[in-house]
Design a protein around this motif. Structure first.
Motif, short mmCIF file in Angstrom:
data_model
loop_
_atom_site.label_atom_id
_atom_site.label_comp_id
_atom_site.label_asym_id
_atom_site.label_seq_id
_atom_site.Cartn_x
_atom_site.Cartn_y
_atom_site.Cartn_z
N ALA A 1 0.84 -1.19 0.00
CA ALA A 1 0.00 0.00 0.00
C ALA A 1 0.88 1.24 0.00
CB ALA A 1 -0.90 0.00 1.23
N HIS A 2 0.45 2.26 -0.73
CA HIS A 2 1.20 3.50 -0.64
C HIS A 2 0.88 4.18 0.69
CE1 HIS A 2 -2.32 5.91 -1.58
NE2 HIS A 2 -2.42 5.42 -2.81
N PRO A 3 1.70 5.12 1.14
CA PRO A 3 1.54 5.67 2.49
C PRO A 3 0.44 6.71 2.66
CG PRO A 3 3.44 6.66 1.44
CD PRO A 3 2.93 5.60 0.50
N TRP A 4 -0.25 7.08 1.60
CA TRP A 4 -1.25 8.14 1.68
C TRP A 4 -2.65 7.57 1.90
CZ3 TRP A 4 2.29 7.96 -2.49
CH2 TRP A 4 3.41 8.76 -2.29
N GLN A 5 -2.78 6.73 2.89
CA GLN A 5 -4.05 6.07 3.17
C GLN A 5 -4.92 6.91 4.10
OE1 GLN A 5 -4.80 3.24 1.55
NE2 GLN A 5 -2.77 3.40 0.63
N LYS A 6 -6.20 6.88 3.82
CA LYS A 6 -7.18 7.47 4.73
C LYS A 6 -7.70 6.35 5.61
CE LYS A 6 -8.66 11.14 1.68
NZ LYS A 6 -9.73 11.73 0.91
N THR A 7 -8.04 6.68 6.84
CA THR A 7 -8.58 5.67 7.75
C THR A 7 -9.80 4.99 7.13
OG1 THR A 7 -7.76 6.94 9.63
CG2 THR A 7 -9.43 5.29 10.09
N GLY B 1 -4.29 -10.79 -7.92
CA GLY B 1 -4.80 -11.82 -7.01
C GLY B 1 -4.33 -11.66 -5.58
N ASP B 2 -3.88 -10.48 -5.21
CA ASP B 2 -3.38 -10.25 -3.85
C ASP B 2 -4.52 -10.27 -2.85
OD1 ASP B 2 -2.14 -9.39 -1.50
OD2 ASP B 2 -0.89 -7.94 -2.54
N ALA B 3 -4.43 -11.17 -1.87
CA ALA B 3 -5.44 -11.25 -0.82
C ALA B 3 -5.02 -10.45 0.41
CB ALA B 3 -5.68 -12.71 -0.43
N ALA B 4 -3.77 -10.01 0.47
CA ALA B 4 -3.27 -9.30 1.64
C ALA B 4 -3.40 -7.78 1.52
CB ALA B 4 -1.81 -9.66 1.89
N VAL B 5 -3.32 -7.25 0.32
CA VAL B 5 -3.40 -5.80 0.10
C VAL B 5 -4.50 -5.54 -0.92
CG1 VAL B 5 -2.16 -3.74 -0.69
CG2 VAL B 5 -0.92 -5.53 0.54
N SER B 6 -5.40 -4.65 -0.57
CA SER B 6 -6.48 -4.29 -1.49
C SER B 6 -5.98 -3.34 -2.56
CB SER B 6 -7.62 -3.62 -0.71
OG SER B 6 -8.54 -3.03 -1.60
N SER B 7 -6.51 -3.49 -3.77
CA SER B 7 -6.11 -2.60 -4.85
C SER B 7 -6.48 -1.15 -4.56
CB SER B 7 -6.73 -3.05 -6.17
OG SER B 7 -8.14 -3.03 -6.09
N THR B 8 -7.46 -0.91 -3.69
CA THR B 8 -7.82 0.46 -3.33
C THR B 8 -6.69 1.15 -2.58
OG1 THR B 8 -8.87 -0.21 -1.25
CG2 THR B 8 -10.30 -0.06 -3.20
N MET B 9 -5.78 0.37 -2.01
CA MET B 9 -4.68 0.92 -1.22
C MET B 9 -3.46 1.27 -2.07
SD MET B 9 -5.16 -1.65 1.95
CE MET B 9 -4.77 -0.68 3.40
N VAL B 10 -3.57 1.07 -3.38
CA VAL B 10 -2.46 1.41 -4.29
C VAL B 10 -2.94 2.36 -5.39
CG1 VAL B 10 -1.18 -0.71 -3.84
CG2 VAL B 10 -2.81 -0.65 -5.73
N SER B 11 -4.11 2.89 -5.23
CA SER B 11 -4.75 3.69 -6.28
C SER B 11 -3.95 4.95 -6.63
CB SER B 11 -6.14 4.11 -5.82
OG SER B 11 -6.70 5.03 -6.72
N PRO B 12 -3.72 5.19 -7.93
CA PRO B 12 -3.04 6.41 -8.35
C PRO B 12 -3.84 7.67 -7.97
CG PRO B 12 -3.12 4.84 -10.16
CD PRO B 12 -3.99 4.29 -9.06
N THR C 1 -5.26 8.34 -5.24
CA THR C 1 -5.00 8.76 -3.86
C THR C 1 -3.52 8.91 -3.55
OG1 THR C 1 -5.15 6.46 -3.13
CG2 THR C 1 -7.17 7.79 -2.98
N ALA C 2 -2.68 8.64 -4.52
CA ALA C 2 -1.23 8.78 -4.32
C ALA C 2 -0.86 10.26 -4.41
CB ALA C 2 -0.48 7.98 -5.37
#
Length: 176
Positions: free
Chosen positions: A19-25, A122-133, A135-136
């Motif tokens: 996940a990139h570091p710019w995550q919202k809760t 197919g990543d089950a550990a990290v959601s694709s929403t957590m790598v979205s361009p 929100t980067a």
């Protein structure tokens, strides 16, 4: 975080299934369940990794496309005491320090270093929403999804090599 703290040390960065570091809760909360497998590793991790098939049977069965023999070889490294402690400490730091700190103090620095994110669909550990361009918080962030799981490096080493070479060529500094 390294490229945010010391961008002058980097020409580019290739991220793989993180996940990139710019995550919202609000983005992270629905996916906290994905980190449940890490709790045993962060607590009794050394014993678990050295004395049980947890890495092979749980971690690598979350969706890895590795063959059974490859899983055994991969998991065997975690039986080494140094590797087991490093694994435990990594998960412990992530769960007890990094997640709470990010919730209290969300990352606001902007990345100036080109970032290329390679993400296994197919990543089950990290959601694709957590790598979205979208929100980067980066000047130059590109996401490419590929046919792989969380273990892109192990499942697609040919592609990782190709992307590293392309990034190195793209960010090469002219020689004087």
């Amino acid at each position: 975080r390294m490229i945010l703290r010391d961008p002058e040390r980097f020409d580019g960065y290739l991220a793989m299934n993180m996940a990139h570091p710019w995550q919202k809760t609000s983005t992270v909360l629905p996916h906290l369940w994905r980190f449940a497998y890490q709790v045993p590793l962060a607590t009794v991790g050394v014993w678990l990794q050295r004395r049980t098939p947890y890495v092979e049977k749980v971690i690598l069965n979350i969706g890895s496309k590795m063959e059974p023999q490859e899983k055994r070889i991969f998991a065997e490294r975690f039986r080494d005491p140094v590797c087991a402690r490093a694994g435990r400490d990594t998960y412990r730091t992530f769960l007890l320090r990094e997640i709470p700190q990010s919730a209290r103090n969300p990352e606001t620095r902007r990345a100036t270093v080109p970032i290329r994110a390679l993400f296994g669909e197919g990543d089950a550990a990290v959601s694709s929403t957590m790598v979205s361009p979208e929100t980067a918080n980066a000047d130059d962030y590109t996401l490419e999804t590929v046919d792989a799981t969380h273990f892109v490096v192990d499942e697609r080493p040919d592609l990782v090599r190709k992307k590293l070479i392309a990034l190195a060529e793209e960010t090469a500094r002219p020689r004087n």
